[in-house]
Write an enzyme that holds these catalytic residues in place. Structure first.
Site, PDB file in Angstrom:
ATOM      1  N   ILE A 101     -27.899  45.563  37.165  1.00  0.00           N
ATOM      2  CA  ILE A 101     -27.663  46.994  37.302  1.00  0.00           C
ATOM      3  C   ILE A 101     -26.234  47.302  36.848  1.00  0.00           C
ATOM      4  O   ILE A 101     -25.326  46.480  37.008  1.00  0.00           O
ATOM      5  CB  ILE A 101     -27.913  47.474  38.760  1.00  0.00           C
ATOM      6  CG1 ILE A 101     -27.779  48.991  38.882  1.00  0.00           C
ATOM      7  CG2 ILE A 101     -27.051  46.727  39.745  1.00  0.00           C
ATOM      8  CD1 ILE A 101     -28.265  49.555  40.217  1.00  0.00           C
ATOM      9  N   CYS A 102     -26.067  48.490  36.264  1.00  0.00           N
ATOM     10  CA  CYS A 102     -24.760  49.033  35.915  1.00  0.00           C
ATOM     11  C   CYS A 102     -23.981  48.069  35.017  1.00  0.00           C
ATOM     12  O   CYS A 102     -24.452  47.688  33.953  1.00  0.00           O
ATOM     13  CB  CYS A 102     -24.005  49.395  37.190  1.00  0.00           C
ATOM     14  SG  CYS A 102     -22.565  50.453  36.939  1.00  0.00           S
ATOM     15  N   GLY A 103     -22.784  47.668  35.413  1.00  0.00           N
ATOM     16  CA  GLY A 103     -21.939  46.808  34.595  1.00  0.00           C
ATOM     17  C   GLY A 103     -22.560  45.472  34.249  1.00  0.00           C
ATOM     18  O   GLY A 103     -22.238  44.880  33.219  1.00  0.00           O
TER      19      GLY A 103
END
Length: 192
Positions: A101-103
């Site tokens: 998720i995300c980064g």
């Protein structure tokens, strides 16, 4: 024997991105939730939570891993987590599920793991900007979360959708129960 779900923790990990999925997996009788860090020592989340992981990276055997979960955090963009490269590549080659998720999706893009699978991230232009090695643009889906084969990716604003994708991949509950959980946490709707 319970199947092992591993969550990688590092200084600055985005604690809220795994907050919805961890209690549900922890309650399961099918899975063992294991937190690990580089050396097994305490880490501090982005929110200031100090966590003492269960184990270290070197103590884990990839054959024992049912799924790897990678929370976001700026350490991915800065290249501070590259020490898990071999571990990640080994899991990917063995077709073990990986959820990012995300980064953490940026990291997968940098490593070429998104090029041939449908995926999402925080934004396509951002992904291309911080991961110049990334060439999976044709497979980018503008979605909150998506699963393709053994890869789950999610936008940083989608921890609930991320959890739902993980629960579905693990068959943690029936589809009906997972949808009921999702409606409760996403929309505040409780159904019997």
């Amino acid at each position: 024997m319970k199947k092992k779900i591993l969550i990688f923790l590092f200084d600055g990990f985005s604690d809220w991105e795994i907050a919805y999925l961890t209690p549900e997996i922890k309650k399961s009788e099918k899975f063992e939730l294991i937190y690990f860090s580089r050396n097994g020592e305490s880490v501090e989340s982005m929110g200031g939570v100090h966590v003492l992981p269960d184990t270290s990276l070197n103590a884990i055997h990839t054959d024992e891993v049912e799924m790897l979960i990678l929370p976001g955090g700026t350490a991915w963009e800065k290249g501070e987590n590259s020490f898990i490269d071999f571990f990640l590549s080994d899991l990917f080659m063995k077709k073990k599920p990986i959820a990012a998720i995300c980064g953490a999706t940026i990291y997968l893009g940098q490593k070429g793991l998104l090029n041939d699978l449908k995926h999402t991230s925080n934004d396509l232009h951002y992904l291309k900007g911080v991961a110049p090695e990334y060439s999976g643009e044709k497979n980018y889906i503008n979605s909150l979360a998506i699963t393709d084969k053994n890869l789950i990716t999610a936008n940083g604003i989608a921890p609930i959708e991320f959890a739902r994708e993980i629960f579905t991949k693990l068959q943690l509950h029936s589809d009906k129960e997972i949808e009921k959980w999702f409606q409760l946490f996403k929309n505040g709707i409780w159904s019997e």
